[in-house]
Scaffold this active site. Structure first.
Site, PDB file in Angstrom:
ATOM      1  N   GLU A   9       0.836  -1.210   0.000  1.00 25.13           N
ATOM      2  CA  GLU A   9       0.000   0.000   0.000  1.00 25.13           C
ATOM      3  C   GLU A   9       0.865   1.251   0.000  1.00 25.13           C
ATOM      4  O   GLU A   9       1.968   1.225   0.537  1.00 25.13           O
ATOM      5  CB  GLU A   9      -0.821   0.088   1.302  1.00 25.13           C
ATOM      6  CG  GLU A   9      -1.807  -0.982   1.514  1.00 25.13           C
ATOM      7  CD  GLU A   9      -2.387  -0.909   2.932  1.00 25.13           C
ATOM      8  OE1 GLU A   9      -2.571   0.211   3.453  1.00 25.13           O
ATOM      9  OE2 GLU A   9      -2.634  -1.972   3.509  1.00 25.13           O
ATOM     10  N   CYS A  16      30.346  39.906   5.283  1.00 27.97           N
ATOM     11  CA  CYS A  16      30.238  41.346   5.088  1.00 27.97           C
ATOM     12  C   CYS A  16      30.458  41.950   6.473  1.00 27.97           C
ATOM     13  O   CYS A  16      29.684  41.682   7.393  1.00 27.97           O
ATOM     14  CB  CYS A  16      28.848  41.715   4.562  1.00 27.97           C
ATOM     15  SG  CYS A  16      28.558  43.491   4.682  1.00 27.97           S
ATOM     16  N   ASP A  61       2.074  10.252   3.570  1.00 27.23           N
ATOM     17  CA  ASP A  61       3.042  11.109   4.249  1.00 27.23           C
ATOM     18  C   ASP A  61       2.316  12.243   4.970  1.00 27.23           C
ATOM     19  O   ASP A  61       2.194  13.353   4.473  1.00 27.23           O
ATOM     20  CB  ASP A  61       4.026  11.670   3.218  1.00 27.23           C
ATOM     21  CG  ASP A  61       5.261  12.232   3.889  1.00 27.23           C
ATOM     22  OD1 ASP A  61       5.425  12.031   5.104  1.00 27.23           O
ATOM     23  OD2 ASP A  61       6.067  12.868   3.183  1.00 27.23           O
ATOM     24  N   TYR A  77      -6.625   3.374   6.906  1.00 24.05           N
ATOM     25  CA  TYR A  77      -5.893   2.186   6.437  1.00 24.05           C
ATOM     26  C   TYR A  77      -5.784   1.048   7.437  1.00 24.05           C
ATOM     27  O   TYR A  77      -5.178   0.033   7.142  1.00 24.05           O
ATOM     28  CB  TYR A  77      -4.492   2.561   5.948  1.00 24.05           C
ATOM     29  CG  TYR A  77      -3.672   3.446   6.866  1.00 24.05           C
ATOM     30  CD1 TYR A  77      -3.363   3.073   8.155  1.00 24.05           C
ATOM     31  CD2 TYR A  77      -3.192   4.670   6.387  1.00 24.05           C
ATOM     32  CE1 TYR A  77      -2.605   3.886   8.968  1.00 24.05           C
ATOM     33  CE2 TYR A  77      -2.430   5.497   7.203  1.00 24.05           C
ATOM     34  CZ  TYR A  77      -2.140   5.098   8.489  1.00 24.05           C
ATOM     35  OH  TYR A  77      -1.392   5.903   9.285  1.00 24.05           O
ATOM     36  N   CYS A 125      30.163  42.974  -0.866  1.00 28.03           N
ATOM     37  CA  CYS A 125      28.826  42.591  -0.401  1.00 28.03           C
ATOM     38  C   CYS A 125      27.807  42.912  -1.504  1.00 28.03           C
ATOM     39  O   CYS A 125      27.800  44.035  -2.026  1.00 28.03           O
ATOM     40  CB  CYS A 125      28.473  43.350   0.872  1.00 28.03           C
ATOM     41  SG  CYS A 125      26.764  43.082   1.382  1.00 28.03           S
ATOM     42  N   CYS A 150      25.526  45.961   0.192  1.00 28.75           N
ATOM     43  CA  CYS A 150      26.028  47.296   0.562  1.00 28.75           C
ATOM     44  C   CYS A 150      27.392  47.592  -0.064  1.00 28.75           C
ATOM     45  O   CYS A 150      27.973  48.642   0.189  1.00 28.75           O
ATOM     46  CB  CYS A 150      26.090  47.432   2.083  1.00 28.75           C
ATOM     47  SG  CYS A 150      27.343  46.374   2.819  1.00 28.75           S
ATOM     48  N   LYS A 162       2.477   4.467   1.342  1.00 28.08           N
ATOM     49  CA  LYS A 162       2.716   4.962   2.701  1.00 28.08           C
ATOM     50  C   LYS A 162       2.414   6.454   2.687  1.00 28.08           C
ATOM     51  O   LYS A 162       3.179   7.248   2.136  1.00 28.08           O
ATOM     52  CB  LYS A 162       4.162   4.689   3.118  1.00 28.08           C
ATOM     53  CG  LYS A 162       4.467   5.168   4.525  1.00 28.08           C
ATOM     54  CD  LYS A 162       5.850   4.708   4.943  1.00 28.08           C
ATOM     55  CE  LYS A 162       6.274   5.189   6.292  1.00 28.08           C
ATOM     56  NZ  LYS A 162       5.892   6.486   6.703  1.00 28.08           N
ATOM     57  N   CYS A 195      24.859  46.838   7.307  1.00 25.49           N
ATOM     58  CA  CYS A 195      24.429  46.326   6.003  1.00 25.49           C
ATOM     59  C   CYS A 195      22.928  46.019   6.087  1.00 25.49           C
ATOM     60  O   CYS A 195      22.488  45.303   6.992  1.00 25.49           O
ATOM     61  CB  CYS A 195      25.207  45.056   5.680  1.00 25.49           C
ATOM     62  SG  CYS A 195      24.561  44.200   4.237  1.00 25.49           S
ATOM     63  N   LYS A 209      10.826   2.871   2.658  1.00 24.43           N
ATOM     64  CA  LYS A 209      10.866   4.309   2.370  1.00 24.43           C
ATOM     65  C   LYS A 209      11.548   4.552   1.025  1.00 24.43           C
ATOM     66  O   LYS A 209      12.627   3.985   0.757  1.00 24.43           O
ATOM     67  CB  LYS A 209      11.655   5.041   3.453  1.00 24.43           C
ATOM     68  CG  LYS A 209      11.059   4.895   4.839  1.00 24.43           C
ATOM     69  CD  LYS A 209      10.166   6.039   5.201  1.00 24.43           C
ATOM     70  CE  LYS A 209      10.944   7.126   5.814  1.00 24.43           C
ATOM     71  NZ  LYS A 209      10.286   7.901   6.790  1.00 24.43           N
TER      72      LYS A 209
END
Ligand code: IVH
Length: 668
Positions: A111, A421, A115, A220, A403, A406, A113, A426, A309
């Site tokens: 079946e 930076c 989530d 289920y 940066c 700035c 699974k 900034c 899984k």
């Protein structure tokens, strides 16, 4: 007259319930939306005029009720266990071999699974009377009000029986995307995936919010199917469908050996992306319930089933750009930008490229075809770079020198991988610092998400953290901003006001001191009790605190020597922000908080005292004896009678490694 009205009301409830079942559970609508609305409105009218006739199972009850203060704990009638996880073909083969040691010719159900999060529903005489989360498997939380808003959960079954039903509360991919889009528009942090969205929505104290989230329920499992004459797991699904539930009976397949199991796993894997709901694997169960009973359950998990899984999802995409972002500490992070793609149920358009060294080692270039990786909740990453698919010459990665916000020249320490930076002012650093301060784990100011902080910064309302507490005086100007109604401003201002009462650890964490995460903030708050004590602490003393290393101590010490930071703190004091440790507001942990643990046998990774201290530090308790109230037993070598008793009572049992995994999760 009342008799006629009541008759009509009952008729309407039947019509609406049937229509809902066909629409939500069978995905096969039989009446138009208009007809449905007409019936629904007629029912609403009757209920309004005759409140005394209103039934508990009326579909109009699905809009939610009064908000709760907290969820009540409820004990499950039989423990809500989950399966062991497996990840590959060999483990599937080993599972089949293990089953064959007890059952000669087994057959299995394969079946999807789901989530989401598991939910137990209890019906009495066909009426839904209680819904609960799994919790620790023994005790869960009562979420009845919230579950009643889920349209695929029947409020009344087609038969007046007593039954417990288990299934998954989940959010469809479509609802997840809609919800995230709305959250983003409001400047709130989107949910990472549909599972988190479902969990966050069902754990709302205000069921009216849950009602807007469009959750779903896939049934289920029946814990005691023999009571209903059911002989096979596959028949359980058909029985559940007949009772009015949405089930995956169409996708459920029966397999007679591991080859058939693997074929079906592969098939479901290939259908996964096109399914409307999120799945993260495949659940294998022995089909015959007689065989199931023979196989039984170990102390921890059922022997008759297992969860396969799916591997982490990988998707190929083209790297469109590399954008550099500046964090609150000034750290520069290169980010991979690509057209939005679905990976593992989440829509992703960027992935972290960590730092210069990482980019150079991978030799990732704009225009490259790259593999995107995402496993569970982890931030997406770039996997392999498909160098063989480069069709033209692409420019090698080059680190920026200034940066991006700035333009200040970046700095990098010899022994560190990251560039920073250095400009304290900034704008990006400021914005990120404010966002961090308001974050859920910090001052928890709901409504002060990324987009709103950016707006408030750009409109000059909030240029630094302390300005958050001056917003009260800009109420009217805020209400006039596009997209900020009276109500949302009111909510935001209330949340800001409430944040003044937070316990000290939230404030310490929110200040954004380098190297001070949630756990360190908590240790410091507990140890120093007030912010003033912490500010006055000498470096030696700080370094002497348990679990605080030299680097952290120095960073904390230096933070409180910086005049800008002292100004921030004095302003916060003026605004009435609490500077005391309140001893509550523990770091919440689903595993530890409020739970009772029993330790037994010889522990090897921790001393008994250390294990106790760890449990208590995360808000749990320890006890010397095992009872029905015990949440879990942690078992070392040569355990004694406590272990036996826990097995008998069906209490979850963890070995030391599993305990350590939970501890590590808290320390991350
Ligand atoms: S049967 C003993 N069937 O996945 C567990 N579980 O470990 C009986 N789940 O947490 C549950 N899809 O909540 C079952 N089709 C499915 C499922 C399913 C998802 C969840 C369940 C549990 C975990 C399995």
């Amino acid at each position: 007259m009342n008799k006629d009205v009541e008759k009509r009301m009952n008729e309407l409830i039947d019509i609406i319930n049937k229509a809902s079942y066909e629409y939500y559970a069978l995905d096969n609508p039989t009446i138009s939306d208009q007809e449905y609305d007409d019936y629904y409105n007629e029912l609403l009218r009757i209920e309004r005029n005759h409140p005394e006739l209103k039934r508990d199972d009326s579909p109009t009850a699905r809009v939610g009720g009064e908000a709760l203060d907290s969820f009540t704990k409820v004990e499950h009638r039989t423990p809500m266990l989950s399966f062991d996880d497996i990840f590959n073909e060999d483990e599937v083969i080993a599972f089949d071999e293990r089953i064959r040691k007890t059952i000669k010719t087994p057959s299995y159900t394969v079946e999807p699974k789901m989530d989401g999060l598991s939910g137990s529903l209890i019906y009495e005489k066909g009426l839904l009377v209680r819904a609960a989360t799994r919790g620790d498997g023994v005790v869960g939380e009562d979420i009845t009000q919230n579950v009643k808003t889920i349209k695929s959960v029947p409020l009344r079954l087609t038969r007046p029986i007593d039954i417990e039903v288990r299934g998954e509360i989940y959010m469809s991919k479509e609802s997840f995307e809609k919800l995230n889009k709305m959250k983003e528009e409001r400047g709130e942090k989107p949910f990472a995936n549909p599972r988190n969205a479902a969990a966050g929505s069902v754990r709302q104290l205000d069921s009216k919010i849950t009602a807007t989230r469009n959750l779903d329920y896939m049934a289920y499992f029946i814990p005691n199917p023999e009571d209903y004459g059911i002989k096979f797991q596959s028949d359980s699904l058909l029985f559940l469908k007949e009772l009015g539930f949405k089930t995956n009976y169409k996708l459920n397949k029966v397999a007679n050996n591991y080859k058939e199991i693997l074929e079906n796993i592969e098939k479901l894997g290939s259908e996964r992306a096109s399914l409307p709901f999120p799945i993260d694997g495949v659940v294998l169960k022995v089909n015959s319930l007689e065989d199931e009973a023979r196989l039984g359950t170990t102390a921890r998990v059922p022997r008759w089933g297992i969860a396969y899984k799916f591997p982490a999802v990988e998707v190929l995409t083209v790297l469109k750009d590399i954008k550099f972002t500046v964090g609150r500490t000034g750290k520069i992070t290169p980010n991979a930008i690509f057209s939005p793609v679905h990976v593992d149920g989440s829509l992703i358009s960027r992935a972290t490229l960590h730092n210069e060294a990482y980019c150079k080692e991978k030799d990732v270039r704009i225009g490259d075809v790259v593999e995107l990786h995402k496993a569970g909740d982890v931030i997406p990453e770039i996997g392999e770079v498909k160098k063989e698919r480069r069709t033209e010459s692409l420019k090698p990665f080059e680190m920026i020198k200034n940066c991006p916000i700035c333009n200040t020249p970046l700095v990098k320490k010899e022994d560190e991988a990251d560039y920073y930076c250095p400009n304290q002012n900034c704008p990006s650093r400021k914005i990120e610092g404010i966002i961090h301060f308001a974050e859920r784990d910090a001052m928890n100011i709901e409504g002060l998400g990324d987009k709103i902080v950016e707006d408030l910064f750009n409109f000059d309302f909030v240029k630094k953290i302390e300005d958050i507490y001056t917003l009260q005086s800009h109420r009217e100007e805020l209400e006039e901003l596009e997209g900020y109604g009276e109500r949302s401003v009111e909510k935001l201002l209330n949340a800001i006001e409430k944040s003044k009462e937070n316990s000290l650890e939230r404030l310490i964490y929110g200040l954004g001191i380098k190297h001070v995460g949630k756990k360190t903030a908590k240790i410091l708050a507990k140890r120093y009790k007030t912010l003033d004590n912490l500010m006055n602490a000498e470096l030696d003393e700080l370094s002497g605190v348990d679990d605080i290393g030299g680097i952290i101590a120095k960073s904390v010490y230096e933070y409180f020597k910086n005049p800008d930071n002292l100004k921030l703190i004095e302003d916060l004091r003026k605004f009435g922000v609490n500077f005391k440790y309140l001893g509550k507001d523990e770091i919440e942990s689903e595993f530890f908080t409020g739970k009772t643990f029993v330790l037994t046998g010889a522990l090897e990774l921790y001393t008994r005292d250390k294990a106790r201290e760890i449990i208590e530090s995360f808000g749990g308790k320890t006890s010397e004896s095992v009872s029905k109230k015990t949440s879990a037993v942690i078992v070392g070598k040569d355990p004694g009678s406590k272990y036996e008793k826990a097995k008998k009572l069906g209490i979850p049992i963890l070995n030391e490694e599993q305990f350590k995994t939970e501890v590590d999760k808290m320390n991350e």
